[in-house]
Design a protein around this motif. Structure first.
Motif: not given
Length: 385
Positions: A182-186, A204-208, A336-352
């Motif tokens: 949901r967006t408002r004022d860009g 909310c103020a930010a979405v991840v 206010g929009l962040l993404v954190a995806t596309g970790h493929y085979r490295n999700g556990i390693l890269l999570s911290p």
């Protein structure tokens, strides 16, 4: 009903939960939304923390990021165990890569030379030295390489610990799926939910967006980012020791068997994870007889005692793949929009490290320089150009 929060995190795998936990620990009011489908990558993983033995030609930026991640993992795991009150099964014995036939040995030697050229630690071993480390290896094993800098973690214990720590830090868990922004004022101002009869939206103020391969289904996410994420099927096996049989391996064993890669990852209780396939079949979660056969055949070729273990579980999960095999983490250009995806085979390693980078963005700081090549801007800038 509408709920409010500082941050809404879409996705309850290890990436989303790690972000939610660290954001709450930084003083933010966090709500995590997850449908609890069980089709993600976090619970169907071997938990390898293997930046060295998985480094490949042409992936220098991903290697730098993975090395940053493995350096961060011990302190992150220690904080997590203290917050959650139980162990995550971190093992530091290293990875023993072995070769089954002369062609495999030559291929492993080429990769080892490449990894050494990058300054990575790799100790070449003859067949006898390999069997001193792992006595149950097959006589056919031609030799190998010990990568002492590679570790592993029990993925299921780790995921459970993240949930405990997040709840203890005050994160609210809301069942359902983030269907749309949901967006408002860009700016992103919240999300619309599906699959929750009690809560229809969150302000909310930010979405991840950290929903793994499902991130591509969130309406309102820039189309170029939705198109960049796809499901990549992986099948693996969990083997259990019968009776009072002692553990059969102590290192992660990664083997080349007639050109095919197979790995065996030990757990503290003696269980062994055998994996894994990588299949471009869309959102397909079927476990196939061919995959089970091939994984067992290759595992038994290098570790014959595998045939005596109990086949405790066969499973399939969907990794979030990207065109360049790198994660997509950071601000999108929409406020206010962040993404954190596309970790493929490295999700556990890269999570911290992903949690560190996301919280830095949420609190107005700059993530580590190693994250710059993996910003969403590498896709969105192409569209603007």
């Amino acid at each position: 009903m509408t709920m409010t929060a500082d941050v809404v995190v879409a996705g309850g795998g290890v990436i989303g939960t790690a972000i939610a936990w660290r954001a709450a620990a930084a003083g933010l009011d966090v709500t995590l939304v997850d449908p609890e489908r069980g089709d993600g990558a976090s619970l169907v993983a071997a938990g390898m923390l293997a930046p060295v033995s998985e480094s490949l030609f042409g992936e220098d930026a991903l290697l730098a990021l993975s090395l940053l991640a493995v350096r961060r993992f011990p302190s992150f795991a220690a904080e997590l165990e203290e917050a959650a009150g139980h162990q995550v099964g971190l093992r530091r014995e290293g990875t023993l890569a072995v070769a089954y036939d002369p062609g495999d040995h030559a291929a492993l030697a080429r990769l080892t030379a490449f990894r050494r050229s990058l300054g990575l630690g790799a100790e070449e071993l003859d067949a006898r030295a390999c069997r001193r480390l792992e006595p149950f290896l097959a006589p056919d094993v031609r030799g190998g390489v010990l990568f002492a800098g590679d570790w592993s973690v029990d993925n299921r214990r780790y995921a459970a610990a993240l949930q405990h720590a997040a709840r203890a830090a005050g994160v609210r868990f809301v069942p359902g799926r983030v269907a749309a922004l949901r967006t408002r004022d860009g700016r992103a101002r919240g999300v619309q939910l599906a699959g929750n009869a009690a809560v229809s939206r969150l302000d909310c103020a930010a979405v991840v967006i950290a929903a793994g391969w499902w991130s591509a289904a969130v309406a309102g996410l820039p189309d170029v980012l939705r198109a960049a994420v796809r499901p990549v099927k992986g099948q693996l096996l969990r083997l259990r020791l019968p009776g009072r049989m002692p553990p059969v391996i102590s290192h992660t064993v990664r083997a080349l068997v007639r050109g095919t890669d197979v790995y065996l990852v030990p757990r503290a209780d003696g269980e062994i994870i055998v994996g894994a396939t990588s299949e471009e079949r869309g959102p397909d979660l079927t476990v196939t007889a061919g995959a089970v056969h091939d994984l067992l055949h290759d595992a038994m070729s290098v570790l014959p005692v595998t045939s005596e273990l109990i086949l405790a579980e066969t499973c399939a999960g969907l990794r979030p793949g990207t065109p360049d095999n790198g994660p997509i983490v950071g601000s999108t250009g929409l406020g206010g929009l962040l993404v954190a995806t596309g970790h493929y085979r490295n999700g556990i390693l890269l999570s911290p490290g992903t949690a560190d980078a996301a919280v830095a963005c949420l609190t107005g700081q700059r993530p580590a320089a190693e994250w710059e090549p993996f910003s969403p801007q590498r896709f969105t800038a192409q569209v603007r150009a």
